[in-house]
Design an enzyme around this catalytic site. Structure first.
Site, PDB file in Angstrom:
ATOM      1  N   CYS A 180       0.829  -1.216   0.000  1.00 42.61           N
ATOM      2  CA  CYS A 180       0.000   0.000   0.000  1.00 42.61           C
ATOM      3  C   CYS A 180       0.866   1.271   0.000  1.00 42.61           C
ATOM      4  CB  CYS A 180      -0.910  -0.039   1.232  1.00 42.61           C
ATOM      5  SG  CYS A 180      -1.802   1.484   1.530  1.00 42.61           S
ATOM      6  N   CYS A 213      -0.064   3.848   2.697  1.00 43.57           N
ATOM      7  CA  CYS A 213       0.391   3.368   4.012  1.00 43.57           C
ATOM      8  C   CYS A 213       1.856   3.720   4.226  1.00 43.57           C
ATOM      9  CB  CYS A 213       0.212   1.856   4.125  1.00 43.57           C
ATOM     10  SG  CYS A 213      -1.486   1.286   3.973  1.00 43.57           S
TER      11      CYS A 213
END
Length: 189
Positions: free
Chosen positions: A114, A117
């Site tokens: 991600c 993230c």
């Protein structure tokens, strides 16, 4: 001595290049003949650019699509108040602690792949250094944690759940660093 190691490494690299076609996206427009000599005695410097040599060695060792851990769990310094959740038991224990009236907890749901993230993590890690009384539980959604994770109905990553006074006080879905800082300092600061 140095000449022997250069010759040995050039021979190894030459054989790797012969075995593995160079069809990587960043090498488009080059053919394997660009990099491979017809004679084993040709110096490596005449065959391949340093960047291409490094790429060939890198890909021969671990392949081009091996995932990396970009969320910096391997950093030299990990604050004591960050806990990596690796099992269903760890997750259940973390939720029991979060429901304790005196606990101040952030659950950070993430994934290695991600991008947002990876963007959010350094800020959250930095805030955790400042707020040592707040425990941050980092949960990788791709880990085999079990049914407890599916009950939380995490629809996207990154997702942050903020617990204060034994109850979930707030939630953020997405990598909004300013909102994360506002909520964190309002609840815990």
């Amino acid at each position: 001595m140095a000449t022997k190691s250069v010759l040995r490494s050039s021979t190894i690299l030459r054989s790797l290049l012969r075995q593995r076609p160079l069809s990587r996206p960043f090498l488009r427009g080059f053919s394997s003949s660009t990099f491979i000599a017809s004679s084993p005695s040709t110096p490596l410097s005449h065959l391949i650019s340093p960047a291409a040599a490094a790429a060939a060695v890198l890909f021969s060792q671990r392949g081009p699509y091996v995932s990396r851990n970009f969320s910096s769990d391997s950093d030299a310094y990990m604050p004591d108040n960050i806990v990596l959740v690796k099992s269903e038991e760890d997750l259940n224990n973390a939720f029991r602690k979060a429901e304790d009236e005196s606990s101040q907890v952030i659950f950070y749901f993430t994934a290695e792949w991600c991008g947002p993230c990876r963007f959010l993590w350094p800020s959250l890690k930095g805030m955790s250094k400042d707020l040592s009384h707040v425990t941050v539980y980092k949960i990788d959604i791709d880990q085999e944690i079990g049914p407890s994770l599916s009950k939380l109905n995490i629809q996207a990553v990154p997702t942050l759940h903020f617990f204060a006074k034994g109850k979930r006080a707030d939630e953020i879905v997405g990598a909004d660093i300013e909102k994360m800082k506002r909520i964190t300092y309002r609840l815990y600061g």
